[in-house]
Every structure is written in C-alpha cells, then in structure tokens.
Design a protein around this motif. Structure first.
Motif, PDB file in Angstrom:
ATOM      1  N   VAL A  64       0.830  -1.209   0.000  1.00 18.51           N
ATOM      2  CA  VAL A  64       0.000   0.000   0.000  1.00 18.51           C
ATOM      3  C   VAL A  64       0.861   1.254   0.000  1.00 18.51           C
ATOM      4  CG1 VAL A  64      -1.971  -1.131   1.086  1.00 18.51           C
ATOM      5  CG2 VAL A  64      -0.178  -0.161   2.520  1.00 18.51           C
ATOM      6  N   ASP A  65       2.039   1.214   0.639  1.00 18.97           N
ATOM      7  CA  ASP A  65       2.918   2.378   0.663  1.00 18.97           C
ATOM      8  C   ASP A  65       3.458   2.693  -0.733  1.00 18.97           C
ATOM      9  OD1 ASP A  65       2.647   2.576   3.446  1.00 18.97           O
ATOM     10  OD2 ASP A  65       4.235   1.108   3.764  1.00 18.97           O
ATOM     11  N   VAL A  66       3.877   1.668  -1.457  1.00 20.94           N
ATOM     12  CA  VAL A  66       4.415   1.889  -2.797  1.00 20.94           C
ATOM     13  C   VAL A  66       3.334   2.387  -3.736  1.00 20.94           C
ATOM     14  CG1 VAL A  66       5.522   0.774  -4.766  1.00 20.94           C
ATOM     15  CG2 VAL A  66       6.219   0.166  -2.454  1.00 20.94           C
ATOM     16  N   GLN A  67       2.127   1.820  -3.644  1.00 23.01           N
ATOM     17  CA  GLN A  67       1.035   2.259  -4.504  1.00 23.01           C
ATOM     18  C   GLN A  67       0.606   3.686  -4.187  1.00 23.01           C
ATOM     19  OE1 GLN A  67      -1.865  -0.847  -3.840  1.00 23.01           O
ATOM     20  NE2 GLN A  67      -1.326  -1.875  -5.745  1.00 23.01           N
ATOM     21  N   ALA A  68       0.609   4.042  -2.919  1.00 29.36           N
ATOM     22  CA  ALA A  68       0.136   5.367  -2.526  1.00 29.36           C
ATOM     23  C   ALA A  68       1.078   6.470  -2.959  1.00 29.36           C
ATOM     24  CB  ALA A  68      -0.057   5.425  -1.004  1.00 29.36           C
ATOM     25  N   GLY A  69       2.369   6.182  -3.129  1.00 32.28           N
ATOM     26  CA  GLY A  69       3.326   7.232  -3.436  1.00 32.28           C
ATOM     27  C   GLY A  69       3.560   7.487  -4.901  1.00 32.28           C
ATOM     28  N   ALA A  70       2.961   6.700  -5.807  1.00 34.23           N
ATOM     29  CA  ALA A  70       3.214   6.852  -7.241  1.00 34.23           C
ATOM     30  C   ALA A  70       2.445   8.029  -7.809  1.00 34.23           C
ATOM     31  CB  ALA A  70       2.832   5.570  -7.973  1.00 34.23           C
ATOM     32  N   SER A  74       0.543   2.281 -14.009  1.00 40.35           N
ATOM     33  CA  SER A  74       0.037   1.410 -15.057  1.00 40.35           C
ATOM     34  C   SER A  74      -0.261   0.076 -14.408  1.00 40.35           C
ATOM     35  CB  SER A  74       1.069   1.242 -16.186  1.00 40.35           C
ATOM     36  OG  SER A  74       0.661   0.259 -17.100  1.00 40.35           O
ATOM     37  N   GLY A  75      -1.481  -0.370 -14.461  1.00 40.85           N
ATOM     38  CA  GLY A  75      -1.851  -1.608 -13.792  1.00 40.85           C
ATOM     39  C   GLY A  75      -2.805  -1.328 -12.653  1.00 40.85           C
ATOM     40  N   ASN A  76      -2.403  -1.665 -11.441  1.00 37.34           N
ATOM     41  CA  ASN A  76      -3.262  -1.525 -10.271  1.00 37.34           C
ATOM     42  C   ASN A  76      -2.934  -0.225  -9.552  1.00 37.34           C
ATOM     43  OD1 ASN A  76      -4.978  -1.934  -8.153  1.00 37.34           O
ATOM     44  ND2 ASN A  76      -3.689  -3.425  -7.110  1.00 37.34           N
ATOM     45  N   PRO A  77      -3.691   0.860  -9.772  1.00 39.64           N
ATOM     46  CA  PRO A  77      -3.342   2.147  -9.168  1.00 39.64           C
ATOM     47  C   PRO A  77      -3.730   2.212  -7.696  1.00 39.64           C
ATOM     48  CG  PRO A  77      -5.351   2.388 -10.411  1.00 39.64           C
ATOM     49  CD  PRO A  77      -4.897   0.960 -10.612  1.00 39.64           C
ATOM     50  N   LEU A  85       8.684  11.479  -4.661  1.00 33.29           N
ATOM     51  CA  LEU A  85       9.630  11.790  -5.717  1.00 33.29           C
ATOM     52  C   LEU A  85       8.951  11.834  -7.085  1.00 33.29           C
ATOM     53  CD1 LEU A  85      12.665  12.267  -6.243  1.00 33.29           C
ATOM     54  CD2 LEU A  85      12.935   9.800  -6.534  1.00 33.29           C
ATOM     55  N   GLY A  86       7.727  11.380  -7.163  1.00 30.91           N
ATOM     56  CA  GLY A  86       7.016  11.380  -8.424  1.00 30.91           C
ATOM     57  C   GLY A  86       7.370  10.205  -9.297  1.00 30.91           C
ATOM     58  N   TYR A  87       7.466   9.019  -8.703  1.00 33.81           N
ATOM     59  CA  TYR A  87       7.851   7.848  -9.486  1.00 33.81           C
ATOM     60  C   TYR A  87       6.635   7.246 -10.171  1.00 33.81           C
ATOM     61  CZ  TYR A  87       6.317   5.400  -5.216  1.00 33.81           C
ATOM     62  OH  TYR A  87       5.605   4.942  -4.146  1.00 33.81           O
ATOM     63  N   THR A 372      11.195   4.902 -11.418  1.00 32.21           N
ATOM     64  CA  THR A 372      10.196   3.929 -11.846  1.00 32.21           C
ATOM     65  C   THR A 372      10.242   2.705 -10.954  1.00 32.21           C
ATOM     66  OG1 THR A 372      10.473   4.682 -14.129  1.00 32.21           O
ATOM     67  CG2 THR A 372       9.337   2.591 -13.811  1.00 32.21           C
ATOM     68  N   VAL A 373       9.054   2.199 -10.602  1.00 33.21           N
ATOM     69  CA  VAL A 373       8.927   0.974  -9.818  1.00 33.21           C
ATOM     70  C   VAL A 373       8.148  -0.036 -10.661  1.00 33.21           C
ATOM     71  CG1 VAL A 373       8.087  -0.081  -7.693  1.00 33.21           C
ATOM     72  CG2 VAL A 373       8.900   2.291  -7.663  1.00 33.21           C
ATOM     73  N   TYR A 374       8.754  -1.203 -10.875  1.00 30.84           N
ATOM     74  CA  TYR A 374       8.078  -2.300 -11.559  1.00 30.84           C
ATOM     75  C   TYR A 374       7.584  -3.292 -10.505  1.00 30.84           C
ATOM     76  CZ  TYR A 374      10.174  -0.613 -15.907  1.00 30.84           C
ATOM     77  OH  TYR A 374      10.536   0.157 -16.981  1.00 30.84           O
ATOM     78  N   ARG A 375       6.309  -3.677 -10.644  1.00 28.70           N
ATOM     79  CA  ARG A 375       5.722  -4.614  -9.694  1.00 28.70           C
ATOM     80  C   ARG A 375       5.493  -5.953 -10.376  1.00 28.70           C
ATOM     81  NH1 ARG A 375      -0.519  -5.151  -8.097  1.00 28.70           N
ATOM     82  NH2 ARG A 375      -0.338  -6.947  -6.723  1.00 28.70           N
ATOM     83  N   ALA A 376       5.909  -7.024  -9.714  1.00 27.59           N
ATOM     84  CA  ALA A 376       5.709  -8.383 -10.222  1.00 27.59           C
ATOM     85  C   ALA A 376       4.853  -9.157  -9.222  1.00 27.59           C
ATOM     86  CB  ALA A 376       7.050  -9.087 -10.430  1.00 27.59           C
ATOM     87  N   ASP A 377       3.793  -9.747  -9.711  1.00 18.56           N
ATOM     88  CA  ASP A 377       2.898 -10.557  -8.891  1.00 18.56           C
ATOM     89  C   ASP A 377       3.274 -12.021  -9.084  1.00 18.56           C
ATOM     90  OD1 ASP A 377       0.905 -11.826  -7.527  1.00 18.56           O
ATOM     91  OD2 ASP A 377      -0.750 -11.080  -8.763  1.00 18.56           O
ATOM     92  N   PHE A 378       4.018 -12.576  -8.123  1.00 10.62           N
ATOM     93  CA  PHE A 378       4.514 -13.935  -8.257  1.00 10.62           C
ATOM     94  C   PHE A 378       3.437 -14.986  -8.005  1.00 10.62           C
ATOM     95  CE2 PHE A 378       9.341 -14.192  -8.368  1.00 10.62           C
ATOM     96  CZ  PHE A 378       9.446 -12.986  -9.039  1.00 10.62           C
TER      97      PHE A 378
END
Length: 430
Positions: A64-70, A74-77, A85-87, A372-378
């Motif tokens: 939730v922290d990573v999603q909230a700061g973007a 693209s994907g799950n906002p 930082l505006g990533y 940029t942060v890339y998220r992978a759902d394993f």
C-alpha cells in the motif's frame, strides 16, 4: 448478580475466606473471564494493524505504501496521499516486458563509429619518412658517381622526420608539404616538384616509423601499447589483442573509445557478441579498458536473510545479461514465511522515452530519467514467464515486501509480553 462481582472461592480455601481478587475489584465492575480476554487479543491486534502500521517493524515499504506514493501508474493504481519523488508504478505485463526486452540495456558505439570503414593512413608531424626516387633514363639527376656501382638510375634519400611545419626536404625539389597526405599523394607531389629536372621521375614513399596520431590502448590490459595504424586498418578487438587482452572477464570489462572530443563506451562482452561493435579505429583514437562489475541489490523478504557469515545484499551479475528471474533466484528466492508474493518490486531510473514506448506519458516536468517501480505478482504464473525476459540493469534494486500475516505476527510478538505480564500479576495477586 448484575452490578456486582462474582466471587468463587478456590477449592483449597474455606468458603468463609475472602478472595483477594474480589477485595481489589470495584464494587460495580464485573470481572472478565480469562477466556473473554483471550478473545479480545486478536481483535485488538487487527485494529492496531490498521491504525498503527508504522509501529510494526518492517524491512521497507509495504504494497500500500508503494502504490500510494506513485504519481502515475500502469496496472493496479493506488491513492496519492503524500508528496513523493514522483515515481511511476508499472505492473509487469507482456506488452511492457516485450518493449523492455527489445531495447538495448547498455550504451553502444554509435552508427557513425560502427559503420566507419578503414581510412587512409595520413602523414603527421613527427613521422619518419623514407623516400626513393627513380629515373626512367640515363643521364638524369641521380646518376651513380662510380660506373657499375649499382644497377638502375635511382637514389634513396636519407630518412627524415616531418618537422613542425609539416614538411620534408627533397633534393632539387626544395620543401614539400607532407602533413595530411597519404604516401601515394606525397609521391605524386615530389615527382611533380622535380619533374622539370629529373627524367620521368617515379617516387616511392614509405612511413618507416609512425609517431603522430597513433592509437593507444591502456587501462586494465596486460601491457599498455601505442602504435600506428596499418594501411589495411585496425579494428577494436585486434588493438586490444596487441595490448595482451583484458585482465578481467569480458562481462566485467568496459571499453571506452575516445575520438577527438567524443567519448563512447560499451561492455566488452557486447563487442564480442555483436560484430558491429568491433569498430574500425582511426588515427588518434584512445581505447581505455576498465573493470566495472555490475551489481544489483536485493532487500526485504528474500531467501538470503540469515547466514553464519556476514550478509551481503549486493549481488554481482557474473554474466553478460541477467533477467529478473535470475536475480531473484540468486538472492535466494522469496521467504515462504515472510514474503508477500504479490508485492515484488524493482526500483530503477527509467528513461522517459522508454516509458513513452510502453504507452505511458511522463509529466511535463519529469526529468530525463524518471524514477520507476516495476511490480511483479509472483502468484500469477504468467508473471514467472515474464520475469525470465525482464532485463536487469546495473544498480537495480529488488525489494520483496512482507505479507500482512507477518505484520500480524510481529504485533502479537510485541503485545504478548504485556498480556503475559498482566496474567502473571493477577496470578501473584491471587
């Protein structure tokens, strides 16, 4: 019994004795049974997890922290609730992974360098020039003083160095400009200069020793060298071979080509892999070989988190190319008892044009390289295929977030001593 505490005498006491616990209980406060208090602990933990998540220890940001700061996603906002930082947050999918896989991950020599053919060898200041002049008939300028001393009508001039003015001196021809000419061009210039006195002169010019604009190879090589380019040309790999080759593996060796004011660099392993990067060298080029091992970092709930030796979360590539799947495996995979497989992140600075090719439009005030942060759902089997094609880059950072259950366990571990202390206090008081 409403409004009054219920006192049950213990079995080993006489019914007439007063219970110490009841004596300390307020007259209008009912006493909670131990099993009622036990039921409250999980409820309190769940409430505390939602309200005091920052209180629970963690190795880094949660999902939730990573999603909230973007700023853009693209994907799950997720919601934007605080300045960052505006990533950009990107969830891996076949489209964006294919775009990244098709893009060169490292700088390469430009088309101007890689497509350049062999150039003519030009004479420069300091070069040692040998000159031989032939005449077609007897009775010319260069008749031998002694008859029969040598066959033919020619003269071999002493070797001379091209001076600061870029000229050499030819008998009966005076000063002839040599700098910037090829040997064949200088031959024609000398023949034209003495043509009115010599008999059909023919000239042969050789560069006996090249001292101007030579190519140098230095750095992490066996022996640094400086040499002149052969008329047939010289390519990058053959120049490195003249220096005895690199001292370190090709996947750890960077090649820098300096040509005038321009400097370009690439990985030696890429030069070996792609023949187009084995460029033609020119006079004055400098080739610098340096060892630059590439690394990535792996933090959070990865497998290598406990060791009897000192931990190092900085992992070398040890290969020409590395995928995200390779990197996660090298870091020990995900911890079964800690990791949230839906929250595997890769942090890097991505070029703005790369994001545009993936269909994202960075903000107008975005820098050349966008955080940029890339998220992978394993938990998604498709993602496991995509990670095998996702290219890693130098200094990439992988972070695996903790699962919510892990945070719950941490909170229980925090409050459990207090509940145990309260139970012990009641036991002592009882």
């Amino acid at each position: 019994m409403s409004g009054h505490s219920l006192t049950i005498p213990p079995p080993h006491r006489m019914p007439g004795h007063t219970d110490a616990l009841a004596a300390r209980t307020p007259p209008h406060a009912p006493m909670r049974r131990p099993r009622d208090a036990a039921r409250l602990v999980p409820a309190m933990a769940l409430l505390a997890l939602g309200a005091c998540s920052s209180f629970i220890p963690a190795g880094g940001p949660r999902l939730v922290d990573v999603q909230a700061g973007a700023r853009t996603q693209s994907g799950n906002p997720g919601p934007i609730e605080r300045p960052t930082l505006g990533y950009t947050l990107i969830t891996l999918d076949p489209g964006n992974v294919a775009s990244l896989a098709a893009e060169p991950s490292r700088r390469r020599f430009s088309d101007l360098s890689s497509n350049a053919g062999a150039t003519d060898v030009r004479i420069g200041i300091g070069d040692i020039i040998g000159t031989t002049i032939f005449e077609a008939q007897r009775g010319g300028l260069f008749i031998p003083t002694e008859p029969g001393a040598r066959p033919g009508n020619f003269v071999q001039l002493p070797a001379q160095q091209v001076n600061r003015e870029g000229t050499i001196t030819v008998p009966f021809g005076g000063t002839v400009r040599a700098i910037g000419l090829t040997p064949s061009q200088l031959e024609r210039a000398i023949a034209e200069r003495i043509s009115d006195r010599a008999l059909e002169p023919q000239v042969i010019v050789t560069i006996q020793e090249r001292r101007s604009n030579a190519v140098s190879v230095t750095g992490d090589v066996t022996n640094s060298v400086r040499f002149g380019i052969d008329p047939g040309g010289e390519r990058l790999l053959s120049a490195i071979a003249r220096a005895g080759g690199p001292r370190f593996p090709a996947h750890e060796t960077m090649v820098t080509l300096q040509r005038g004011p321009v400097s370009e660099r690439t990985l030696l392993a890429d030069v070996l892999f792609d023949p187009r990067q084995n460029v033609q060298l020119r006079q004055g080029d400098s080739v610098i070989i340096t060892r630059e091992p590439r690394h990535f970092l792996a933090l959070g709930a990865v497998g290598q988190s406990a060791s009897i030796t000192q931990l190092n979360r900085r992992f070398p590539f040890e290969d020409r190319q590395l995928s995200l799947a390779d990197a996660v495996a090298r870091a020990g995979g995900l911890q079964d008892d800690r990791a949230n497989p839906e929250a595997v992140f890769l942090f890097r600075y991505e070029r703005a044009e790369t994001l545009r090719r993936m269909g994202l439009e960075p903000p107008a005030d975005a820098p050349v390289e966008v955080p940029t942060v890339y998220r992978a759902d394993f938990t998604n089997p498709t993602t496991l295929f995509l990670t095998q094609r996702f290219p890693m880059r130098n200094n990439d950072l992988i972070f695996v977030s903790n699962s919510p259950f892990t945070d719950y366990q941490k909170f229980i571990a925090i409050i459990l001593p207090f509940t145990q202390a309260g139970a012990q206090a009641r036991a002592i008081g009882g």
